[in-house]
Design a protein around this motif. Structure first.
Motif: not given
Length: 547
Positions: A291-298, A308-311, A410-416, A418-426
């Protein structure tokens, strides 16, 4: 007991009780001894084949947590834009033009691999394709699969005009007067169905075998395939069935068929259940749903908790009604099916966990191998929930660096920032005690080489680049951690951990030998790793034998 094969060397077992060994012995396709080099000597007889790879690393077969195997058609029959390593509009146009000229009889040309971030305002529009041709339809899919780009001829064939209504959960790019500009995202891509690629059962069989050849060369032994629905679904299913009948499917595949939020999910699930009644194979299972719950940041379609940082005011929306998603997950889980959810935004991941908690509570089943893939943005409090609810995080380390045309554009522009720098955890998943697997999302990531994923996970920098600032370096893994993610955790995701995924006595002798010591080489060279021997149940299935 005399072994058929004995291997001595630099062995990583993925068995937490003893992660390293000096030797193992194989008899009748299973490990009968794992331990020190002295202890294996009693298993060597006149007919025993002894393999001594030196410091080359030996480990269990690899699991691929999310690969669109059937979409390998895009690599065979379409313009593979990503393969040309171009990252500008003129380069895209050149490669598409070459393909058009090489296929003069085609009335529709399809392709895949463009990056939204290359285009002004992150939107690929028809004018660029019209410069190539307005006589035939040109239809391209983005690298991430969540956007499409077409020319004026395609719009004409689909009868799309300024009067074409917007569609829920989708985006239609428009000119100032409202005319579609050739950019379509998420559910709006359905407007291009009349000109989308249509493939035969034989085409899909060729695609599956093409992927399988690559997978075996990379040491991959099992794969989860999220399979799209629609009119092509039955052809893909038939392709798998015929390959089973022909004894050509060599990589275990767990297929998760899509269930869309706008379809009768109960009816669709009944169809999916009937598939397993017609397939009895240790190589193939249809006992999963996606299932898809959402789409993509880009695409500005990921569902976020904060705007969103730009919206300002825009967080996007969930694709599912929460209660429907919960009921679906409980129903499928009760029937013994694995749930596999696409979630990018932090709000999407939280709701997915809510749905899985509901399913666990309703069924009393906790260890269902329910999975959330992509996990780009995670709320701090949700890591513990992944562990407590036994939810697998199928991460995509192939994207875990500051990607050109994604990170800044895209990521810094849309997320800002701080969020872009903390994305994709492992690492955070492992610290919380959750099960983490790795996935390429092929053909989003090309090639589907897990050793590239290994390097990205360890360095979080571009391949071979020790200078570029890493993305979210606190989430780096060690080689040891990542090998466990790739092997035993991958097997666990597809319910195969009792027979494979680690080198342990009693398990199938599935193992891979690579050309270097993964623990001592420069981590920025890990992507250069080559498989020199891939074995299943003690039999060589790829590459020349290792002496």
């Amino acid at each position: 007991m005399v072994a058929d094969i004995v291997v001595k060397g630099n062995i990583f077992t993925s068995d937490p009780k003893a992660l390293y060994a000096e030797a193992f012995a194989v008899k009748d396709g299973r490990f009968i001894y794992v331990g020190d080099a002295d202890g294996v000597e009693t298993y060597i007889g006149e007919e025993t084949r002894v393999i001594t790879p030196g410091r080359q690393t030996i480990f269990s077969g690899i699991g691929e947590g999310h690969a669109h195997v059937c979409e390998t058609t895009s690599q065979i029959f379409e313009v593979d834009i990503a393969a040309y390593k171009v990252s500008n509009i003129a380069g895209y146009q050149e490669e598409i033009r070459k393909f058009v000229e090489a296929h003069p009889d085609r009335k529709i040309i399809h392709g895949r691999g463009f990056l939204n971030g290359v285009f002004p305002n992150g939107m690929a529009t028809k004018e660029y394709l019209d410069e190539i041709s307005t006589d035939i339809a040109l239809v391209m899919t983005s690298e991430d699969g969540h956007s499409m780009w077409c020319n004026s001829k395609a719009l004409e064939l689909c009868k799309l005009t300024k009067d074409t209504p917007d569609i829920k959960d989708g985006v239609i790019g428009r000119d100032a007067d409202g005319t579609p500009n050739g950019a379509f995202r998420e559910t709006a891509m359905s407007y291009l169905n009349p000109v989308k690629a249509k493939y035969s059962v034989e085409d899909y069989k060729e695609a599956i075998l093409h992927y399988q050849k690559l997978a075996l060369s990379y040491g991959i032994h099992n794969v989860f395939e999220p399979m799209s629905s629609g009119e092509q679904w039955q052809r893909k299913i038939q392709a798998y069935k015929e390959l089973i009948e022909e004894d050509k499917l060599k990589v275990f595949t767990l297929v998760g068929s899509y269930i869309e939020p706008d379809e009768d999910w109960k009816e669709k699930f009944e169809k999916i259940k009937k598939l397993n009644e017609t397939v009895g194979s240790e190589r193939l299972s249809f006992q999963a749903v996606k299932m898809f719950v959402d789409g993509v940041v880009e695409g500005h379609t990921a569902w976020l908790k904060e705007e969103y940082a730009d919206a300002p005011g825009d967080t996007c929306e969930c694709l599912w009604k929460p209660d429907d998603l919960k009921e679906l997950c409980a129903t499928t889980q009760k029937a013994g099916y694995v749930n596999h959810i696409h979630a990018i935004g932090d709000a999407a991941n939280s709701l997915s966990l809510d749905a899985y908690q509901f399913a666990n509570d309703q069924t009393g089943v906790e260890d269902n191998r329910n999975t959330i893939t992509h996990v780009q943005l995670i709320s701090q409090e949700d890591y513990e929930r992944f562990a407590r609810l036994h939810v697998i995080a199928a991460a995509n380390p192939y994207w875990h660096y500051r990607q050109p045309f994604y990170y800044e554009e895209l990521e810094v522009r849309y997320l800002g920032r701080e969020r872009a720098d903390n994305e994709y955890p492992m690492k955070s998943f492992l610290k919380a005690g959750a099960v983490l697997t790795e996935a390429s999302d092929w053909p989003v990531s090309v090639p589907c080489n897990p050793f590239r994923g290994l390097e990205y996970a360890v360095t979080r920098q571009p391949l071979g680049d020790a200078e570029t600032l890493p993305l979210n370096p606190k989430e780096r893994l060690t080689v040891e951690e990542m090998l466990q993610v790739m092997t035993i955790n991958g097997a666990y995701q597809v319910k195969k951990e009792k027979t494979t995924g680690s080198i342990e006595v009693g398990k199938d002798a599935d193992f891979v030998i690579v050309d270097r010591d993964l623990f001592t080489v420069d981590p920025h060279t890990l992507h250069e790793t080559k498989v020199v021997g891939n074995y299943e149940k003690g039999k060589l299935i790829y590459a020349e034998d290792c002496k």
